[in-house]
Enzyme design. Sequence first.
Site, short mmCIF file in Angstrom:
data_model
loop_
_atom_site.label_atom_id
_atom_site.label_comp_id
_atom_site.label_asym_id
_atom_site.label_seq_id
_atom_site.Cartn_x
_atom_site.Cartn_y
_atom_site.Cartn_z
N PHE A 1 -0.52 10.78 -6.86
CA PHE A 1 -0.42 9.32 -6.85
C PHE A 1 -1.10 8.73 -8.07
O PHE A 1 -1.26 7.58 -8.21
CB PHE A 1 -1.02 8.74 -5.57
N ILE B 1 0.85 -1.20 0.00
CA ILE B 1 0.00 0.00 0.00
C ILE B 1 0.89 1.25 0.00
O ILE B 1 0.62 2.22 -0.70
CB ILE B 1 -0.97 0.00 1.21
N TRP C 1 2.27 1.69 -3.42
CA TRP C 1 1.21 2.16 -4.34
C TRP C 1 1.19 3.69 -4.39
O TRP C 1 0.95 4.28 -5.43
CB TRP C 1 -0.15 1.63 -3.85
N HIS C 2 1.49 4.31 -3.22
CA HIS C 2 1.43 5.77 -3.17
C HIS C 2 2.58 6.42 -3.93
O HIS C 2 2.42 7.55 -4.41
CB HIS C 2 1.45 6.24 -1.71
N GLY C 3 3.71 5.78 -4.01
CA GLY C 3 4.78 6.41 -4.74
C GLY C 3 6.09 5.69 -4.63
O GLY C 3 6.27 4.82 -3.78
#
Lengths: 476, 382
Positions: free
Chosen positions: A476, A322, A325-327
């Site tokens: 994002f 997770i 996923w953001h960066g």
Amino acid sequence: MTFTTFTFVIFFLIFFSLYWSFKKSMKIQNLLILLGSLIFYGWWDYRFLILLFISSTIDYSVGLAIYRSTQKSVRSWLMAVCLVSNLGLLFYFKYYNFFIESFSGLIQSLGLNSDGMYIEVILPAGISFYTFQTLSYTLDIYKNKLKPTDNFIDFMGFICFFPQLVAGPIERASALLPQMQKPRQFNYTLAATGGRMVVYGFFKKLVIADPLSLRVDAIFLNPQQYSGLETFLGGMLFLIQLYLDFSAYSDIAKGTARMLGFELMKNFDTPLFATSVPEFWRRWHISLTTWFRDYLFLPLVKLRFDNTLWRISSTILLFVVIGIWHGANMTFIYFGFLMGLCFIPTLLAKNTPWLKEVIKYFNTNKVGKFIAMAFTFTLISEISVLFRAENMANALSIYKNIVYAKQFFQLDEYIHRLFPLVILFFVFEYVMRKKEYCLDIQSWPSWLRYTTYVALSLSILIYGYFDEAPFYYFQF
Amino acid sequence: MKKFLAKSTLVFIPILVVLTISLVLLIRVNEHLPLSIIIKQQQQSKTESYYNRELFENVLDIYKYNTMVHRKPEILAIGQSIVLCYRDFFFAPFQDQFYNTGLMIRNPKDLEVLTDELVNGKLRKPRYILFGLDHSFVLSNTPLDKKSIRTSLWQDPIYNSRKQLRALQSVLTKSDVRKVPEINVGFGKRGMNGNGYRKDGSCHNRWEIDMYSKDSTHIEGILIDDFKNHRNGYPMPMTFDTTKSKKVIVCLNTLRKNGIEILIYIPPLSDQYFNHISKFDYVQIFWKQFMAYQNELSALGFKVIPFATPSQMGLTDDYMLNSDHPGEILVAKQFLKFYQEDSIKGPISRKFNLAKLDALINQSNHPLSFELEPYQIQNQKK
């Protein structure tokens, strides 16, 4: 196009009028949704549309092919094609440079020059969101949970639906696609609640979140210029800003969708009042956490269902993913890792009676609940420093300044001025926390409702922050 | 649907009322004029008028670029704010052909753009350019490097809905903005108060002049603080940027080859400020390189008004507007001295009427200003 711009207001007024003038033809309405969404998305950069089209076409075709195929191996191959192409595009645009940077030592040891391997690309807005939305469509078909659509316009409408295209909620095809395929009639109650959500979203973003972001940005840019307390509060202010900003986007998305006759999933459930980290994640960015729960965590846990250590490892892995996923940044990896660690007490409690009792006390006793709420908020705020920091050095300088700043007890005037507004907002959200949405004031007398709308709108006009301040999750 | 629209309209009515009131107030304080009209009106005006907005950004690059296009000057001053005190009458008899574009060109990249447009005929080529070369043109990593010259009138913030809303908010929340200015010339509230950019592009620093007039004390401003905190033009480390310096030379050579006479102006710093920063080794190293660059330019045959502090010119810091901005008397004195001592003048500079400037300097009785302020003239009339 950003929601909080004059351009969007004009765009939506035109779109809304046009859309409902064709209420008798669902096909035209869906075509309008597609065209409107392409204009909305192409407003950033028309080249983004090409990528969106490629990604959607792959999923549309693969989805149909998987459904029509009876051979398991063919279905698996098709699913692999879909995963590789979707995640490949995401990797190329979002993670490639990070990958080269992380492995530059290894690349150089192989006698290659990593400097020339970097690529200059703009990260297309919302790529992580729509990639996951399209993926869920194909995955559900692969798992025989969904029947694909053969109507390309309906499918594209589901993928590009402008209220939620850029920053979610990440909708499942099983929830949104059927809504695309049935006639929609204008519903006053639905539109009125939608309007309320939009006004509340604008208020949260422009009147509280953006002014807060000015101080948060300054603290993160130059922590040494702030006292220990200010730096400590910086993490909290950031978490509040992030919640207001992102939930505002979700409110506006849900609100505009309702005004067009659609229902989107709930993305936030007053997470700042959570009494534990696991509860926070059940109430924060729900569409993303449930996505990962369904497509990554549960399949993983099922492999060794009763093993606590396996469950803990899977949870940590889930939150690291997770985070990623953001960066593409080490800060997100550490953020996810620490969040995963925070789940350990809850996971151990299943087999540890005394721990179970302690957790139960904090969830049932009023004082205990309040302490747990304050502790959870503080813990998540300070871990969120990693989420906001530009890099690990920046995050460490924040943590260092909390402890080693020359002065600890000092608060600047700007933070003083913001406090009453933030506290007022917290009280309001706490009072309204059990409602379907926070501005659910349907039961109030009409004169009070009207006064509230006007007061909120005038506050936005007079005190709103109108400089360039895109929604935080756009990156994002 | 009708019920929904009717109720929504009811909510919008108070908002529209507030918007209309603030818009009227905005027009009343003259802030709402687009640059295209301002440039036209200012250049047609027979009396002096100052351009300076209170609520919208001044966008000086757009304003100056488009005024320059309008005026087609033969004599051009370029550079940052340090050239803003060069006035049209310094260049008599060419005063009507002068324009000061101070703050239009902020870095070597901008200089390249201008050079390119002048040489390629997009802009009319002037015959004489005064180039203010401050240290930021050769310093690496300054925030000014991130700026790029904007030229389109459509980039005027007047046409930006966000900026409009911010201006409307100021009208509603700041009561002093709503006061009608006492002097009815210029554009925008601040311009009407006598601050801002004249028709010739030079700057009228009413605030600094007024402050000095009160108790004859020089004001240093915030630069020492900026320097201490490595803000603005003082990043750490202070490194001489050879790429930037070469770029400047290439541009100046191109302009010279195209028949334009060039004068390079290295601006002074106040004694107080220069003495303060000179205590630091890294500044000394950088400044040595900067001075070597100044000498290199002279060696390349460019005319250069060299760096000097007021005391090195036999003056005091009273002639400085603040730490790094010379006042118009000081600028005039430097300009006059340079050409009085220059034996080989260029085709344009040899025609300058220096006697007139000399007389004006001698008549002046304020270290920062040549003339009585418009508001003082008006008070005298009363």
